[in-house]
Design an enzyme around this catalytic site. Structure first.
Site, short mmCIF file in Angstrom:
data_model
loop_
_atom_site.label_atom_id
_atom_site.label_comp_id
_atom_site.label_asym_id
_atom_site.label_seq_id
_atom_site.Cartn_x
_atom_site.Cartn_y
_atom_site.Cartn_z
N LEU A 89 32.79 35.16 59.88
CA LEU A 89 31.51 36.37 59.41
C LEU A 89 31.27 36.70 58.33
O LEU A 89 30.70 37.10 57.54
CB LEU A 89 32.57 37.63 59.78
CG LEU A 89 33.07 37.48 61.54
CD1 LEU A 89 34.45 38.42 60.95
CD2 LEU A 89 32.13 37.76 62.18
N HIS A 91 28.46 35.77 55.31
CA HIS A 91 26.90 35.87 54.78
C HIS A 91 26.29 34.73 54.70
O HIS A 91 26.78 33.99 53.76
CB HIS A 91 26.12 37.10 54.45
CG HIS A 91 26.64 38.13 54.58
ND1 HIS A 91 27.88 38.60 54.60
CD2 HIS A 91 26.27 38.53 55.85
CE1 HIS A 91 28.10 39.90 55.03
NE2 HIS A 91 26.73 40.56 55.41
N ASP A 142 40.36 11.41 53.62
CA ASP A 142 39.70 11.42 54.42
C ASP A 142 39.26 9.11 53.96
O ASP A 142 39.27 8.43 53.95
CB ASP A 142 38.71 11.39 54.65
CG ASP A 142 37.51 10.11 55.67
OD1 ASP A 142 38.09 9.89 57.04
OD2 ASP A 142 36.14 10.52 55.47
#
Length: 172
Positions: A89, A91, A142
């Site tokens: 949700l 923008h 990572d």
């Protein structure tokens, strides 16, 4: 009896409401069309803890995958720009500035990361700052997981936000 979501969405505007739910309790993207374009800034932080030997790999530039903090900085910037692709949700916004800093804590074998995001627009940049921190710290994990799978990422939080209708907020 109203559900908690329905109850929260029926509160008046002066109260703290969940704006991502409509009057029937359904999720929706908030309409920011009538909001003023203002300068908005958010600062977020997080930390990754690791073994002392793993921290030395970063400090000495000996990580097999390369410049860990340099790559994490780029990943954080990319993450901030992709926030609306990851958070349903949010923008899509045009960021005007993203800065990333790291602080190495040799005593606790940790790296703190701080990200500042800026825009001039109709909605804030808190999610972009938080996403950037998350992606940057995940990138460190990572790049070093072969050396230390026990690293712990945590304390991801908003430190401050400025601009918009709600004004300034600084974490206590």
């Amino acid at each position: 009896m109203k559900s908690k979501i329905e109850h929260n969405t029926s509160m008046n505007k002066s109260e703290n409401i969940l704006t991502h739910f409509d009057n029937s309790g359904q999720a929706h993207m908030v309409d920011v069309g009538d909001k003023a374009h203002t300068k908005r800034v958010a600062v977020a932080s997080g930390i990754i803890r690791m073994q002392a030997t793993t921290l030395q790999l970063i400090k000495n530039g000996d990580a097999k995958k390369g410049d860990v903090l340099g790559i994490a900085r780029i990943a954080a910037i990319q993450g901030s720009k992709r926030t609306s692709d990851l958070i349903p949700l949010c923008h899509p916004i045009s960021l005007t500035k993203v800065s990333v800093t790291f602080e190495i804590d040799e005593i606790n074998h940790a790296i703190s990361m701080v990200v500042s995001t800026e825009t001039t627009g109709q909605t804030g940049v808190e999610m972009e700052a938080l996403t950037a921190v998350s992606v940057g710290l995940l990138t460190i994990y990572d790049m070093l997981k072969a050396a230390d799978r026990g690293m712990v990422i945590g304390d991801i939080k908003l430190l401050e936000k400025h601009g918009g209708k709600s004004g300034d907020w600084i974490a206590p």
